[in-house]
Design a protein around this motif. Structure first.
Motif, PDB file in Angstrom:
ATOM      1  N   PRO A   1       0.789  -1.094  -0.132  1.00 23.67           N
ATOM      2  CA  PRO A   1      -0.007  -0.368  -0.175  1.00 23.67           C
ATOM      3  C   PRO A   1       0.958   1.346   0.032  1.00 23.67           C
ATOM      4  CG  PRO A   1       0.541  -0.869   2.147  1.00 23.67           C
ATOM      5  CD  PRO A   1       1.123  -2.199   1.206  1.00 23.67           C
ATOM      6  N   ALA A   2      -0.089   2.748  -0.041  1.00 20.97           N
ATOM      7  CA  ALA A   2       0.937   3.789   0.186  1.00 20.97           C
ATOM      8  C   ALA A   2       1.295   4.200   0.836  1.00 20.97           C
ATOM      9  CB  ALA A   2      -0.081   4.712  -1.041  1.00 20.97           C
ATOM     10  N   GLU A   3       0.760   3.400   1.628  1.00 18.85           N
ATOM     11  CA  GLU A   3       1.513   4.179   3.282  1.00 18.85           C
ATOM     12  C   GLU A   3       2.766   3.469   3.814  1.00 18.85           C
ATOM     13  OE1 GLU A   3      -3.051   5.024   2.961  1.00 18.85           O
ATOM     14  OE2 GLU A   3      -1.378   3.123   2.174  1.00 18.85           O
ATOM     15  N   LEU A   4       2.622   2.051   2.962  1.00 23.04           N
ATOM     16  CA  LEU A   4       4.178   1.320   3.543  1.00 23.04           C
ATOM     17  C   LEU A   4       5.183   1.919   2.273  1.00 23.04           C
ATOM     18  CD1 LEU A   4       2.840  -1.740   3.852  1.00 23.04           C
ATOM     19  CD2 LEU A   4       3.381  -0.479   5.264  1.00 23.04           C
ATOM     20  N   ARG A   5       5.428   2.414   0.899  1.00 25.40           N
ATOM     21  CA  ARG A   5       6.482   2.774   0.457  1.00 25.40           C
ATOM     22  C   ARG A   5       7.484   3.225   0.818  1.00 25.40           C
ATOM     23  NH1 ARG A   5       3.970   2.114  -4.673  1.00 25.40           N
ATOM     24  NH2 ARG A   5       2.239  -0.116  -5.162  1.00 25.40           N
ATOM     25  N   PRO A   6       7.462   4.273   1.739  1.00 26.08           N
ATOM     26  CA  PRO A   6       8.488   5.274   2.288  1.00 26.08           C
ATOM     27  C   PRO A   6       8.862   3.984   3.151  1.00 26.08           C
ATOM     28  CG  PRO A   6       6.390   6.606   2.603  1.00 26.08           C
ATOM     29  CD  PRO A   6       5.668   5.149   1.790  1.00 26.08           C
ATOM     30  N   VAL A   7       9.263   3.434   4.069  1.00 26.85           N
ATOM     31  CA  VAL A   7       9.238   2.195   4.436  1.00 26.85           C
ATOM     32  C   VAL A   7      10.358   1.514   3.832  1.00 26.85           C
ATOM     33  CG1 VAL A   7       8.992   0.236   6.300  1.00 26.85           C
ATOM     34  CG2 VAL A   7       7.632   2.153   6.173  1.00 26.85           C
ATOM     35  N   LEU A   8       9.277   1.021   3.070  1.00 28.73           N
ATOM     36  CA  LEU A   8      10.247   0.079   1.918  1.00 28.73           C
ATOM     37  C   LEU A   8      11.245   1.113   1.124  1.00 28.73           C
ATOM     38  CD1 LEU A   8       7.194  -1.974   0.328  1.00 28.73           C
ATOM     39  CD2 LEU A   8       8.300  -2.440   2.444  1.00 28.73           C
ATOM     40  N   GLN A   9      10.997   2.031   0.947  1.00 30.78           N
ATOM     41  CA  GLN A   9      12.340   3.030  -0.049  1.00 30.78           C
ATOM     42  C   GLN A   9      12.845   3.044   0.737  1.00 30.78           C
ATOM     43  OE1 GLN A   9      12.118   3.332  -3.135  1.00 30.78           O
ATOM     44  NE2 GLN A   9      14.507   4.527  -2.967  1.00 30.78           N
ATOM     45  N   GLY A  10      12.933   3.413   2.039  1.00 29.41           N
ATOM     46  CA  GLY A  10      14.238   3.300   3.525  1.00 29.41           C
ATOM     47  C   GLY A  10      14.967   2.705   3.156  1.00 29.41           C
ATOM     48  N   LEU A  11      14.748   0.741   3.314  1.00 28.21           N
ATOM     49  CA  LEU A  11      15.031  -0.275   2.955  1.00 28.21           C
ATOM     50  C   LEU A  11      16.198   0.018   1.688  1.00 28.21           C
ATOM     51  CD1 LEU A  11      12.336  -2.609   5.038  1.00 28.21           C
ATOM     52  CD2 LEU A  11      14.572  -1.699   6.223  1.00 28.21           C
ATOM     53  N   ALA A  12      15.354  -0.143   0.779  1.00 27.97           N
ATOM     54  CA  ALA A  12      16.440  -0.237  -0.633  1.00 27.97           C
ATOM     55  C   ALA A  12      17.629   0.715   0.342  1.00 27.97           C
ATOM     56  CB  ALA A  12      14.984   0.224  -1.095  1.00 27.97           C
ATOM     57  N   ASP A  13      17.246   2.103  -0.164  1.00 28.53           N
ATOM     58  CA  ASP A  13      17.627   2.922   0.243  1.00 28.53           C
ATOM     59  C   ASP A  13      19.158   2.333   1.118  1.00 28.53           C
ATOM     60  OD1 ASP A  13      16.810   4.951  -1.414  1.00 28.53           O
ATOM     61  OD2 ASP A  13      16.088   5.716   0.400  1.00 28.53           O
TER      62      ASP A  13
END
Length: 477
Positions: free
Chosen positions: A126-138
Motif C-alpha cells: 500500500p501507499a502507506e508502506l512505500r516510504p518504509v520499503l524505499q528506506g530499506l531499499a536505500d
C-alpha cells in the motif's frame, strides 16, 4: 538366591503439595468453562465495543497502525522469500542470481501481480508502506555501493594496467556514443520532464557504459575464471569503466534539475572538493583509524565502519547528488585489508535482507501496461538492447584482439563486460527519480538490463564450445 528387580526409588514421603492424579476429561471441560470461553467472550465484547464506538473500530477493520504493521511484516517476508526463490531458480538454469532477483521484483509489481491480482498487490504494497520499503531499499543501495567501492579498490592493476585501460576506454566510448545517438532519436518523445538534450544524452551514454561489477565477479567465480588472465583483465576493465561512468553520472546528477547555471557549478565544485578531500585526507585517516582498531572487538570496528558509511552518504546527499556516490567513495577510500571481513558481513546482510526491496521498488515502478505495450515500446526496447550490446561487444573485442588475444577470448571479454545487472538498475532508478526518463523509456531500459545480463551465460557457453572445437581441430581430433 532369587534376586528381585528393584522397584521405584523412594524419594521420601509424599508431601501435601504434590499434584494428585489428573482426570484428563474433567480437566479439559473445566478449562473450557473457566478459561477458554471467558477469553473468547471478552474478545467478542471488545470487538462489539470497537465497532459501535467512535471511529467505527478502525484498529480492527484495517485502517489503523496495527494493521499496517501486519502488512509490513508480511511484505518483508514475501519480498525476501520471493527474491531467494527466484534467485535459486535462476542459478538452477545457469543464470546469475541477480537475474532471478530482478525478475522477482518485476513479478511483485503491477506488470504481473498487479495485473493478475490487483487487490493482492495493493494490499501487499500500500501507499502507506512505500516510504518504509524505499528506506530499506536505500540502505541496501548504500551498502551495495560501499561493497562495489571496496571490490574496485582491491582489484590489482599490476602487469595488466595498460591493456585494461585501453580495453576499458573502448568499452566506455562505444556505448557512450551509442547512447548519445539514441538520445538524439528518442529525446522529443521519450525523455523525462526534467531532461534537457545534453543531460539526457549524458545520462543515456553513461547508463549504457555501465558494467555490473558484483555480477561480473559472481559469474567469474561460478565459471572458475576469477584467477585466469581473462577473468582478471575483465575485472580490471570493469573497475576502470565503472569509475569513469560513475564520475560522469555524478557530474550529470549535479547539473540535472538545477535552476541556474551558478547552482550547477556550485554543486559540481562541491562534489570535486569532497572527492579530493576523501582521497587525500579521508583515505589516510581511515587507514590510521582501522589500524588502531585492529585486534580489538569486531563490533567496535563495524560500528565505526557503518557510521562513516552513513556520514559519507549523508554528505553527498547534502551536496545535492545521490547518497550512493558517498557510499562508493567511502568504499574506495577504506583500507581493504582491515575491513575485508566486515565488508563480507555487510554484503551478506544487504544481499539477503535489504537489496530485495530495491528490486521490488524497481518492479513497482515498471508497469508495462500503464506505459502501453505497443509497437513503439517494443521497437524502442529492441533498439536499446541492440545498441547496448553492440557498443559493449565491439569496442572491447576489437581492442583485445589488437592487444594479442584470440577472437574467442576477445569475444568472451566483450560478453563479460556486457553484464549490467543490478548496477544498471541503480542508474536507471536514479534517472527516473531525477525526471530524466519517461515511464516508457524506463521500462525499455529495465528490460535491456535484464536481457544483457541474462544473455551472458548462453553466450559464454557458446564461446566455450567454439573454443573447445578449435582446440580439437588443432590437435587433429
Amino acid at each position: 538366591m532369587t534376586q528381585t528387580s528393584p522397584g521405584p526409588v523412594d524419594v521420601g514421603p509424599r508431601s501435601a503439595e504434590a499434584s494428585p492424579p489428573a482426570n484428563t476429561r474433567a480437566t479439559a471441560v473445566v478449562y473450557a468453562l473457566t478459561a477458554a470461553l471467558p477469553a473468547l467472550a471478552a474478545v467478542g465484547l471488545l470487538v462489539l465495543m470497537g465497532s459501535s464506538g467512535p471511529g467505527g473500530g478502525t484498529a480492527l477493520t484495517g485502517a489503523g497502525p496495527a494493521d499496517h504493521s501486519v502488512q509490513l511484516f508480511i511484505s518483508i517476508a514475501v519480498v525476501i522469500l520471493a527474491a531467494r526463490l527466484f534467485g535459486r531458480l535462476a542459478t538452477a538454469v545457469g543464470q546469475p542470481r541477480v537475474v532471478g532477483e530482478i525478475f522477482a521484483g518485476l513479478c511483485l509489481g503491477p506488470s504481473v501481480l498487479g495485473a493478475l491480482l490487483p487487490g493482492a498487490g495493493a494490499w501487499l504494497f500500500p501507499a502507506e508502506l512505500r516510504p518504509v520499503l524505499q528506506g530499506l531499499a536505500d540502505l541496501g543501495l548504500i551498502a551495495l555501493m560501499f561493497v562495489v567501492g571496496q571490490e574496485t579498490r582491491q582489484t590489482s592493476f599490476k602487469g595488466q594496467g595498460r591493456v585494461a585501460m585501453a580495453v576499458a576506454h573502448a568499452g566506455i566510448a562505444g556505448p557512450f556514443l551509442g547512447g548519445a545517438l539514441l538520445a538524439i532519436l528518442l529525446y522529443p518523445d521519450w525523455a523525462g520532464p526534467q531532461a534537457d538534450p545534453v543531460v539526457f544524452a549524458m545520462f543515456l551514454g553513461s547508463a549504457l557504459s555501465i558494467t555490473a561489477f558484483p555480477v561480473l565477479a559472481r559469474i567469474l567465480v561460478e565459471r572458475g575464471m576469477l584467477r585466469t588472465l581473462l577473468g582478471r583483465l575483465s575485472m580490471l576493465c570493469a573497475a576502470i569503466a565503472d569509475v569513469v561512468a560513475w564520475c560522469l553520472i555524478a557530474a550529470m546528477t549535479a547539473v540535472a534539475g538545477r535552476d541556474t547555471p551558478a547552482r550547477a557549478v556550485l554543486t559540481v565544485a562541491l562534489v570535486i572538493v569532497y572527492g579530493a578531500a576523501m582521497a587525500w585526507i579521508g583515505r589516510p585517516w581511515l587507514a590510521r583509524i582501522f589500524a588502531a582498531l585492529e585486534g580489538g572487538r569486531e563490533e567496535v570496528r563495524l560500528l565505526v565502519l557503518l557510521s562513516g558509511l552513513l556520514l559519507s552518504a549523508a554528505a553527498t546527499s547534502a551536496i545535492g547528488i545521490h547518497a550512493i556516490f558517498g557510499a562508493f567513495l567511502y568504499g574506495l577510500c577504506c583500507p581493504a585489508g582491515s575491513v575485508t571481513r566486515l565488508t563480507e558481513r555487510i554484503d551478506t546482510v544487504s544481499g539477503v535482507l535489504l537489496l530485495p526491496f530495491f528490486f521490488v521498488g524497481t518492479g513497482l515502478r515498471t508497469d508495462v501496461w500503464r506505459s502501453g505495450l505497443d509497437a513503439s515500446l517494443l521497437g524502442v526496447t529492441a533498439l536499446v538492447i541492440v545498441v547496448a550490446m553492440l557498443g559493449k561487444l565491439a569496442g572491447p573485442m576489437l581492442m583485445a584482439r589488437a592487444s594479442g588475444f584470440g577472437w574467442p577470448d576477445s569475444m568472451t571479454l566483450g560478453v563479460l563486460l556486457n553484464t549490467r545487472g543490478l548496477t544498471e538498475l541503480v542508474v536507471l532508478n536514479l534517472g527516473l527519480a531525477l525526471g530524466l526518463l519517461s515511464d516508457r523509456l524506463f521500462v525499455a531500459l529495465v528490460v535491456m538490463a535484464l536481457v544483457t545480463t541474462a544473455a551472458a551465460a548462453p553466450l559464454l557457453g557458446l564461446l566455450d564450445r567454439v573454443r573447445g572445437h578449435g582446440d580439437r581441430r588443432r590437435r587433429g581430433l
